[in-house]
Design an enzyme around this catalytic site. Structure first.
Site, short mmCIF file in Angstrom:
data_model
loop_
_atom_site.label_atom_id
_atom_site.label_comp_id
_atom_site.label_asym_id
_atom_site.label_seq_id
_atom_site.Cartn_x
_atom_site.Cartn_y
_atom_site.Cartn_z
N GLN A 244 58.05 55.37 48.71
CA GLN A 244 56.92 54.71 48.03
C GLN A 244 56.51 53.42 48.76
O GLN A 244 55.35 53.01 48.71
CB GLN A 244 57.27 54.38 46.57
N ASP A 285 60.90 49.83 35.48
CA ASP A 285 60.60 51.05 34.73
C ASP A 285 61.02 50.97 33.27
O ASP A 285 60.45 51.63 32.41
CB ASP A 285 61.26 52.25 35.39
O1 MRU Z 1 59.62 57.03 40.95
P1 MRU Z 1 58.46 56.09 40.82
O2 MRU Z 1 57.63 56.03 42.06
O3 MRU Z 1 57.64 56.37 39.58
O4 MRU Z 1 59.12 54.67 40.63
C1 MRU Z 1 58.28 53.56 40.51
C2 MRU Z 1 59.00 52.29 40.39
O5 MRU Z 1 60.21 52.22 40.40
C3 MRU Z 1 58.15 51.07 40.16
O6 MRU Z 1 58.71 49.95 40.77
C4 MRU Z 1 58.02 50.81 38.65
O7 MRU Z 1 57.59 51.96 38.01
C5 MRU Z 1 57.11 49.70 38.35
S1 MRU Z 1 55.42 50.14 38.66
C6 MRU Z 1 54.45 48.87 38.23
#
Ligand code: MRU
Length: 394
Positions: A244, A285
């Site tokens: 990401q 999250d």
């Molecule tokens: O697996 P993902 O890409 O959904 O994980 C995203 C994250 O860990 C982000 O840092 C988190 O959701 C915060 S988004 C504002």
């Protein structure tokens, strides 16, 4: 600022379009979601990802899952519950998913309660229903008569028709999206108070504009700073295994004209030791009531390094991501994903022996003691989090 116009979904004229983030940075493709299965799949496969964006997608997803329902209100309420539970099962860690579904259903329940108490206080509701049904049965066909009958019975029992109830859900989804945009802007302003022009900033994963309805959580101050000439120098961890950081944060910040340098996750310590990092900003999250915060796998390691090097570590957490019903980080359900994401994804050929065991948690929990401050849309929260997070909800 072009990047600030980018959002992970568009809802227009009853159509929900999701930016397929698995195709970034190569292609910017929006895909239409037409049913619950489409939305579940988009969340599960990370076409839409990032806690707040998942919440907004789920809210619209619930509406589009039930908008074609035909039947009475009792059946509709069961259908909403069934679709909501189904959408919630797509991913377990980001609390925004269940938060959004609960908020949608709670809104529906409260509107029904309000409407039915108003209805009860009106004069003789049963007579109105009976009279209307009696009149119509002489002039319209049986099927229409039954549909009208259900509608009128609903209006009498619940004070709202199924059509009204669908409208309540659509309106609430729009409100959730609007509030998320406002929350991100507020977090951006609060976040900027913690940062100074010219700072070196390290971030992990992507908590940017495409992880929220717009603007991002921890990347919001970087976008605002960019508009205001802060000249931040950002280091983006690539964020194994789904990249990401490399695919999304590097793309987003680069597009915004921010000075961004991509590093592998295991280079963070060296970059900090070099003295290039003045602050660390990350998203979240699910934050437990004691301030432990689950975020993308690898975040806790960054926090531990930050403490060692004396660098402030800021977690950006909208109130929709704070779960006061989860006492500590140990109570957070961490999603485990397919080992092929480690073994072969992104490689031309598998990079590990056939059948090798893997362990692939998608998130880890940063203990509260490593978090210098929590930035919410209501303000900056400092330790002790067990007491101070409660204040945010007062
Ligand atoms: O697996 P993902 O890409 O959904 O994980 C995203 C994250 O860990 C982000 O840092 C988190 O959701 C915060 S988004 C504002």
């Amino acid at each position: 600022m072009a990047v600030l116009d980018i959002s992970p979904l568009r809802y227009e004229n009853d159509k929900l379009m999701i930016l397929d983030q698995t195709k970034l940075p190569g292609e910017e493709v929006f895909e239409e979601m037409t049913c619950a299965e489409d939305v579940w799949d988009a969340i599960y496969k990370l076409k839409v990802r990032g806690a707040p964006a998942i919440g907004v997608a789920a809210a619209y997803g619930l509406y589009i899952s039930v908008r074609d329902y035909e039947g009475d209100m009792d059946g509709f309420l069961k259908y909403v519950k069934e679709k909501g539970d189904y959408l919630c099962s797509a991913r377990p860690t980001a609390v925004n998913l269940e938060w959004a579904i609960k908020r949608m259903t709670a809104k529906l329940t409260s509107q029904l309660d309000d409407a039915s108490s108003e209805e009860r206080s009106d004069a003789t509701p049963v007579e109105v229903g009976d009279a209307t049904l009696g009149e119509r049965s002489e002039t319209v066909c049986g099927a229409c008569s039954n549909a009208d009958s259900a509608k009128n019975a609903d209006a009498t029992t619940y004070g709202l028709t199924v059509l009204d109830a669908k409208q309540v859900l659509e309106d609430e989804a729009k409100l959730i999206e609007k509030e998320d945009i406002a929350a991100c802007l507020a977090m951006g302003e609060y976040g900027l108070k913690l940062l100074k022009p010219g700072m070196g900033i390290l971030t992990h994963c992507n908590a940017g504009t495409i992880a929220t309805a717009k603007y991002g959580t921890c990347l919001a101050p970087i976008h605002l700073g960019q508009e205001r000439g802060y000249n931040f120098k950002v280091f983006a961890d690539e964020t194994r295994p789904l990249l990401q950081g490399a695919r999304l944060t590097a793309w987003e910040l680069n597009k915004a004209g921010v000075d961004v340098t991509l590093i592998c996750d295991n280079m963070a310590s060296q970059v900090m030791k070099n003295g290039w990092v003045d602050a660390i900003v990350v998203g979240c999250d699910r934050m437990a009531a004691n301030g432990d915060g689950a975020n993308k796998i690898g975040t806790s390691g960054v926090a531990i390094l930050a403490k060692e090097y004396g660098i402030p570590f800021y977690m950006f957490v909208p109130t929709s991501t704070i779960d006061m019903n989860t006492p500590t980080g140990d109570d957070i359900h961490i999603e485990l994903r397919d080992g092929n994401e480690i073994r072969e994804m992104w490689y031309e050929k598998p990079m590990a022996p056939d059948g090798i065991k893997t362990y692939n948690p998608a998130f880890d929990v940063t203990p509260a003691e490593y978090i210098t401050a929590v930035v919410t849309e209501k303000g900056i929260v400092y330790p002790p989090y067990t007491e101070n997070l409660k204040e945010v909800f007062k």
